[in-house]
Scaffold this active site. Structure first.
Site, short mmCIF file in Angstrom:
data_model
loop_
_atom_site.label_atom_id
_atom_site.label_comp_id
_atom_site.label_asym_id
_atom_site.label_seq_id
_atom_site.Cartn_x
_atom_site.Cartn_y
_atom_site.Cartn_z
N GLY A 270 0.75 -1.25 0.00
CA GLY A 270 0.00 0.00 0.00
C GLY A 270 0.78 1.29 0.00
N GLU A 312 4.10 -6.32 2.09
CA GLU A 312 3.85 -6.76 0.70
C GLU A 312 3.80 -5.61 -0.30
OE1 GLU A 312 1.07 -10.66 1.54
OE2 GLU A 312 0.11 -8.75 1.08
N GLY A 314 4.03 -3.54 -3.67
CA GLY A 314 4.01 -3.78 -5.11
C GLY A 314 4.39 -2.51 -5.83
N TYR A 356 -9.14 4.94 -13.23
CA TYR A 356 -9.03 5.60 -11.91
C TYR A 356 -8.87 7.11 -12.01
CZ TYR A 356 -7.34 0.84 -10.82
OH TYR A 356 -7.17 -0.51 -10.70
N CYS A 383 -10.56 2.86 -30.28
CA CYS A 383 -11.80 3.39 -30.81
C CYS A 383 -12.75 3.84 -29.72
CB CYS A 383 -12.47 2.33 -31.67
SG CYS A 383 -11.45 1.94 -33.07
N GLU A 384 -12.32 4.72 -28.86
CA GLU A 384 -13.27 5.38 -27.98
C GLU A 384 -12.68 6.65 -27.40
OE1 GLU A 384 -13.63 1.68 -25.41
OE2 GLU A 384 -13.85 3.28 -23.93
N TYR A 412 1.17 -1.73 -12.40
CA TYR A 412 -0.24 -1.87 -12.79
C TYR A 412 -0.55 -1.32 -14.18
CZ TYR A 412 -0.69 -2.95 -7.82
OH TYR A 412 -0.54 -3.49 -6.57
N1 LLP Z 1 -1.02 -7.32 -0.95
C1 LLP Z 1 -2.30 -7.51 -1.31
C2 LLP Z 1 -3.09 -8.57 -0.66
C3 LLP Z 1 -2.88 -6.70 -2.29
O1 LLP Z 1 -4.16 -6.88 -2.62
C4 LLP Z 1 -2.11 -5.69 -2.92
C5 LLP Z 1 -2.68 -4.85 -3.96
C6 LLP Z 1 -0.76 -5.55 -2.52
C7 LLP Z 1 -0.26 -6.37 -1.53
C8 LLP Z 1 0.14 -4.53 -3.13
O2 LLP Z 1 -0.27 -3.22 -2.89
P1 LLP Z 1 0.61 -1.97 -3.39
O3 LLP Z 1 1.86 -1.94 -2.57
O4 LLP Z 1 0.90 -2.16 -4.82
O5 LLP Z 1 -0.27 -0.81 -3.12
N2 LLP Z 1 -4.84 -1.77 -9.84
C9 LLP Z 1 -4.70 -0.73 -8.84
C10 LLP Z 1 -4.01 -1.24 -7.60
C11 LLP Z 1 -4.71 -2.41 -6.99
C12 LLP Z 1 -3.99 -2.94 -5.78
C13 LLP Z 1 -4.53 -4.28 -5.42
N3 LLP Z 1 -3.87 -4.92 -4.33
C14 LLP Z 1 -3.96 0.44 -9.44
O6 LLP Z 1 -3.59 0.38 -10.62
O7 LLP Z 1 -3.75 1.46 -8.78
#
Ligand code: LLP
Length: 454
Positions: A270, A312, A314, A356, A383-384, A412
């Site tokens: 997050g 965790e 990402g 978003y 096409c949009e 992402y």
């Molecule tokens: N752990 C779990 C269980 C998760 O569901 C997620 C992200 C993460 C870790 C990693 O979170 P991060 O550090 O990346 O915030 N598609 C959206 C983001 C969706 C995140 C879903 N879960 C976007 O493009 O902003």
């Protein structure tokens, strides 16, 4: 959980910024040489001409630095921390191997992501498996692969996993996903009493405690601990602190009611990143302190032993490591309204703008030392009308065949890409030490037809 749309933005103005001013959103090795944007010692303009566009470019040094920073600033406070890279942000075989080399674990959230990890030779004991509705086939794949941990999300899944494990004569370590009732907003947190979420077990209605008790008694499962994930693109660290308070209190209740101590606490991902120059996300160093010290302090307060901890991340590993390069194909000036700069990609390689209302910084890579003297909307080729890559972007004056670079697209974008309009997906190039290589090649028309049955 989807990232929240950002706050309404003031109308964009030409801001006269050059690439040098965009450093906060660009990869750490970005620099300007002879008017061109270079990343990892590679001229992105030449790279675009050689490798073709649209193209995702990722700075290997940047990714490794982020992974190392997480390891360093979490273990600084407590040696027992797993840094679990969330593969959903960006996954490829090369990425899995990098995560393994950097002594990190890997979060997979589908059978497909697990298949990537296996093909990459990723150590299975370092896998955390997520998902709110893992299929029986996926659960079986996890057990057969010997994954380290399955994060259980529902009662049905728990029963299924137990039966499958018992039938194989194995014991699977599990964490239970708990909804702590704290939801992060980008800049704050909200206490969500109702716990209206498709994820995990809510605490309020006693579901989480019921789940813990069931996990302890079921055969084939080793209840190791708890998981939570309060949101994504979070700037305010006190959201994490609040959730930790709540979950450690729950650990105390578990110890009181069952006599079992939680051995592993996973606080999810997050941490936010800078998409725009003014954004000021928290540092990994401060995040490590708030999360790891926070857990230790709360545990001490409740007379509990500090558990093993997992985080965790990402987005904060890969977002700013990546850019997308496009070639400008046409420029439409609608007098008094706006200028559209159309590129050879769009919502198929970056859905985040339309999904978003995400905002990105853009620049012309072959005019990187020039000021952004105008404002244009970068449009895709789909096409949009909603197919916009960047709305109202301050930009250097564009010309056809310029290489347009959109910053901070490492997370992402590729992972959420599609073949809409039968667009082939761009390749992914890793750059570093003056060299580049495809880690994912561009798709071909044959790839598009691979699954057709004639
Ligand atoms: N752990 C779990 C269980 C998760 O569901 C997620 C992200 C993460 C870790 C990693 O979170 P991060 O550090 O990346 O915030 N598609 C959206 C983001 C969706 C995140 C879903 N879960 C976007 O493009 O902003």
């Amino acid at each position: 959980m989807a990232a929240r749309p950002s706050a309404p933005r003031p109308p964009a103005q030409p801001d006269l910024k050059t690439a040098a001013d965009l450093a906060p959103v660009l990869p750490m090795t970005a620099e300007v040489r002879d008017g061109h944007l270079w990343i990892g010692g590679v001229d992105t303009v030449e790279l675009a001409r050689e490798a073709g566009t649209a193209l995702y470019v990722m700075d290997e040094a940047h990714i490794r630095t982020q992974l190392r920073d997480y390891v360093k600033w979490t273990r600084y406070h407590w040696p027992e921390v797993d840094v679990v890279y969330a593969g959903k942000a960006f996954m490829s075989l090369a990425m899995c191997r990098m995560v393994a080399e950097e002594d990190c674990c890997l979060d997979v959230s589908s059978g497909g992501e697990l298949a990537f990890a296996r093909r990459a030779g990723f150590p299975m004991e370092r896998i955390y498996v997520h998902g709110n509705n893992k299929t029986p086939a996926e659960l079986a794949e996890c057990l057969d692969a010997g994954v380290g941990r399955v994060v259980v999300d529902s009662f049905e899944e728990m029963e299924r996993l137990s039966a499958l494990a018992a039938a194989r004569g194995v014991t699977q370590r599990v964490l239970l996903r708990v909804t702590p009732g704290v939801e992060a907003d980008t800049h704050d947190f909200i206490m969500t009493g109702a716990e209206d979420s498709k994820f995990g077990f809510g605490r309020n209605q006693g579901l989480a405690m019921q789940a813990v008790k069931r996990a302890i008694e079921l055969p084939g499962l080793d209840f190791e601990g708890l998981h939570m994930h309060i949101g994504s693109q979070i700037f305010a660290l006190h959201s994490f602190a609040k959730a930790i308070e709540v979950i450690v209190e729950f650990m105390r209740e578990i110890a009181d009611e069952t006599g079992v101590q939680v051995r592993l606490l996973d606080t999810g991902g997050g941490l936010g990143v800078a998409y725009g120059v003014p954004d000021e996300p928290s540092t990994i160093k401060d995040y490590g302190k708030v999360v790891v010290d926070g857990i230790k302090e709360e545990c001490e307060k409740h007379g509990l032993d500090a558990p093993r901890i997992a985080v965790e991340p990402g987005r904060s590993i890969v977002a700013n490591a990546g850019v997308t390069l496009y070639t400008v194909g046409s420029i439409k000036v609608i007098p008094g309204i706006r200028t559209y700069v159309a590129v050879d990609g769009g919502m198929s390689d970056n859905i985040r703008t339309s999904l978003y209302d995400a905002h990105y910084e853009a620049l012309i890579a072959n005019k990187a030392d020039q000021p952004r003297e105008m404002v244009a909307t970068v449009a895709g080729k789909h096409c949009e009308s909603g197919d916009i890559v960047v709305n109202d972007a301050p930009l250097q004056c564009p010309e056809v065949d310029d290489i347009l670079c959109v910053c901070a697209t490492g997370a992402y974008c590729q992972s959420m890409s599609s073949n809409y309009n039968k667009q082939v997906r761009p390749g992914v190039v890793f750059v570093g030490d003056g060299a580049w290589r495809f880690v994912v090649r561009r798709e071909t028309y044959d790839d598009l037809m691979r699954c057709e049955v004639e």
